[in-house]
Design a protein around this motif. Structure first.
Motif, short mmCIF file in Angstrom:
data_model
loop_
_atom_site.label_atom_id
_atom_site.label_comp_id
_atom_site.label_asym_id
_atom_site.label_seq_id
_atom_site.Cartn_x
_atom_site.Cartn_y
_atom_site.Cartn_z
N GLY A 198 -8.35 2.64 -3.41
CA GLY A 198 -8.57 3.78 -2.52
C GLY A 198 -7.28 4.46 -2.13
O GLY A 198 -7.18 5.70 -2.09
N VAL A 199 -6.25 3.65 -1.83
CA VAL A 199 -4.94 4.23 -1.48
C VAL A 199 -4.36 4.97 -2.67
O VAL A 199 -3.77 6.05 -2.53
CB VAL A 199 -3.99 3.11 -0.99
CG1 VAL A 199 -2.57 3.64 -0.87
CG2 VAL A 199 -4.48 2.57 0.35
N SER A 244 -1.09 -8.66 -5.71
CA SER A 244 -2.05 -8.89 -4.64
C SER A 244 -3.03 -10.01 -5.01
O SER A 244 -3.35 -10.87 -4.18
CB SER A 244 -2.81 -7.59 -4.34
OG SER A 244 -3.80 -7.81 -3.36
N TYR A 297 0.75 4.12 -2.87
CA TYR A 297 0.52 5.52 -2.49
C TYR A 297 1.66 6.42 -2.96
O TYR A 297 1.42 7.52 -3.48
CB TYR A 297 0.36 5.61 -0.97
CG TYR A 297 0.32 7.03 -0.46
CD1 TYR A 297 -0.87 7.75 -0.45
CD2 TYR A 297 1.48 7.65 0.01
CE1 TYR A 297 -0.91 9.06 0.02
CE2 TYR A 297 1.45 8.95 0.47
CZ TYR A 297 0.26 9.66 0.47
OH TYR A 297 0.22 10.95 0.93
N SER A 324 -1.49 -4.58 -8.04
CA SER A 324 -2.78 -5.27 -7.96
C SER A 324 -2.66 -6.71 -8.44
O SER A 324 -3.26 -7.63 -7.84
CB SER A 324 -3.82 -4.52 -8.81
OG SER A 324 -4.02 -3.21 -8.32
N LEU A 379 -10.44 -2.85 -3.65
CA LEU A 379 -10.98 -1.57 -3.18
C LEU A 379 -9.96 -0.81 -2.33
O LEU A 379 -9.82 0.41 -2.44
CB LEU A 379 -12.27 -1.81 -2.39
CG LEU A 379 -13.48 -2.30 -3.20
CD1 LEU A 379 -14.66 -2.58 -2.28
CD2 LEU A 379 -13.86 -1.27 -4.26
N VAL A 380 -9.26 -1.54 -1.45
CA VAL A 380 -8.27 -0.89 -0.60
C VAL A 380 -7.14 -0.32 -1.43
O VAL A 380 -6.71 0.83 -1.25
CB VAL A 380 -7.74 -1.87 0.46
CG1 VAL A 380 -6.56 -1.25 1.21
CG2 VAL A 380 -8.84 -2.26 1.44
N ILE A 381 -6.62 -1.11 -2.37
CA ILE A 381 -5.50 -0.63 -3.20
C ILE A 381 -5.94 0.56 -4.04
O ILE A 381 -5.22 1.57 -4.16
CB ILE A 381 -5.00 -1.78 -4.10
CG1 ILE A 381 -4.38 -2.88 -3.26
CG2 ILE A 381 -3.98 -1.26 -5.12
CD1 ILE A 381 -3.98 -4.11 -4.05
N ILE A 383 -12.15 -6.87 -1.59
CA ILE A 383 -11.66 -5.97 -0.53
C ILE A 383 -10.27 -5.47 -0.86
O ILE A 383 -9.95 -4.27 -0.73
CB ILE A 383 -11.68 -6.68 0.83
CG1 ILE A 383 -13.14 -6.97 1.24
CG2 ILE A 383 -10.98 -5.85 1.88
CD1 ILE A 383 -13.25 -7.79 2.50
N SER A 384 -9.39 -6.37 -1.32
CA SER A 384 -8.02 -5.97 -1.67
C SER A 384 -8.03 -4.93 -2.78
O SER A 384 -7.30 -3.92 -2.73
CB SER A 384 -7.20 -7.19 -2.09
OG SER A 384 -7.10 -8.11 -1.04
N LEU A 424 0.82 -1.21 0.00
CA LEU A 424 0.00 0.00 0.00
C LEU A 424 0.85 1.27 0.00
O LEU A 424 0.53 2.24 -0.68
CB LEU A 424 -0.93 -0.01 1.21
CG LEU A 424 -2.00 -1.12 1.22
CD1 LEU A 424 -2.81 -1.06 2.50
CD2 LEU A 424 -2.91 -1.01 0.01
#
Length: 410
Positions: free
Chosen positions: A156-157, A124, A102, A121, A152-154, A149-150, A98
């Motif tokens: 989002g970051v 992941s 970022y 991604s 969306l988190v990636i 979930i992975s 992450l």
């Protein structure tokens, strides 16, 4: 508010922050390699030197994440592959991923950051699928849910990093614009100061040149009459005294704007801030010139009217400078002053029948007086002509326009 925040949350140098994050993640990753126990009972490969090396290879590049965000983003992704192949335990791997995403989004261009996002991604997704296949019996979450979930988190970051980048660039642009405006303001201030100094210099020249010239003529007359006519000498000395006081008063008016309450002259007497002279003071000027021995005839054409203060002062200074030049250069002569009031212009003409300024200069360049007159008149869009007259003598003619609707009385 900003000061209070800076007091409780002091700014940390970027390199120190990155070094601290890298150190903490590296140490945590190495320790977890030996002591981590999965709550679901998943068993990982036994820790060894290769595992420690891989943890460091994955984590240490974060120290240069700002300088080389794309290399760090792609490098950590590639270094994760052999780590997954051996199946070491590394709970901090997701955090490293992450941070790399970022950093690429924040410090790299759009295309490069998207490349890092896609590669990370993919890693992941591969990690999730491999882990689900290896430890199918111990899985407590559906693989599809884990992938969602992975992702969306990636994503989002990555979006957070792009937002921070845009904000940082916008702030930098504002700061650069503020610096440019400050530099432009400094240039304008220096130009204004230079113009003000020029204006004060012109005022001082006009005041000093006129009064000193008259005083010199009066002193010469007093010297010649000293032993022959005591009464005439006394009158000349009184005139010198009066002209000297008048000169000091005008000089105080001119330099009064330079005095400030906090300046070095706090103990000095307050400067006299009386209005600047104008055509209404022409009688006093002519009287001084006549006392100096120069006969002057004054003619006013038209009804005297209120004109802007600057135009009024400029016309007065032109007459004053022209008469001063007559006293200094024309020799025995008489002078004539004509002031003509028009609806939107003031004309002044000053002439004498002496030998003329051009003859006295004898080929030399004219002094600052004539240049000062031209600048004053040009400042208000007027014209000035000066030169010898037909039949002898010298003449100065000035036309100074003004907005008759905006004229202000003194």
């Amino acid at each position: 508010m900003t000061t209070a925040r800076a007091k409780f949350f002091p700014r940390i140098e970027p390199w120190l922050l990155d070094a601290s994050i890298t150190f903490v993640l590296a140490v945590t990753g190495v320790v977890a390699l030996f002591v981590y126990t999965d709550p679901n009972g998943i068993e990982y490969a036994e820790a060894d030197a290769l595992g420690v090396a891989l943890v460091l290879v994955i984590t240490v590049p974060l120290i240069v994440r700002r300088q080389h965000p794309v290399i760090v983003g792609l490098g950590t992704a590639v270094a994760t592959l052999p780590f997954l192949a051996v199946d070491y335990a590394m709970p901090t791997a997701a955090l490293v991923l992450l941070i790399a995403v970022y950093s690429a989004a924040n410090y790299a261009g759009l295309g490069a950051s998207v490349l890092v996002l896609v590669v990370q991604s993919a890693v992941s997704v591969g990690y999730t699928l491999v882990s689900a296949d290896r430890h199918a019996d111990q899985q407590t979450m559906d693989t599809g849910a884990g992938l969602t979930i992975s992702a969306l988190v990636i994503l989002g970051v990555w979006g957070l990093g792009r937002g921070m980048r845009n904000r940082r660039l916008y702030t930098a642009e504002l700061e650069d614009r503020a610096r440019r405006l400050e530099r432009a303001n400094d240039v304008e201030v220096r130009a204004a100061i230079t113009e003000e100094r020029s204006r004060i210099a012109r005022e001082l020249h006009d005041v000093v040149a006129h009064h000193v010239s008259v005083m010199t003529v009066q002193a010469a007359g007093a010297r010649r009459a000293l032993h022959r006519d005591v009464d005439r000498t006394a009158v000349a000395l009184e005139a010198i005294e009066e002209i000297g006081r008048s000169a000091l008063a005008e000089m105080r008016r001119v330099v009064g704007v330079l005095r400030t309450p906090d300046g070095d002259d706090r103990g000095a007497r307050p400067a006299t801030l009386a209005p600047q002279p104008g055509l209404g003071d022409l009688d006093l000027l002519v009287e001084q010139v006549r006392d100096a021995g120069l006969p002057v005839d004054v003619t006013v054409d038209g009804e005297p009217r209120a004109v802007p203060v600057g135009v009024d002062l400029a016309a007065f200074r032109v007459i004053q400078e022209a008469l001063t030049n007559t006293i200094k250069h024309a020799g025995p002569s008489t002078a004539a002053v004509l002031v003509r009031y028009l609806p939107a212009e003031v004309h002044v003409e000053i002439s004498d029948d002496g030998r003329g300024v051009a003859a006295s200069l004898d080929g030399r360049r004219p002094g600052h007086g004539l240049l000062g007159m031209r600048e004053r008149v040009a400042l208000y869009g007027g014209t000035l002509a000066a030169g010898p007259r037909r039949g002898g003598g010298y003449e100065v003619r000035a036309k100074i326009p003004y907005d008759s609707n905006g004229a202000m009385s003194r």
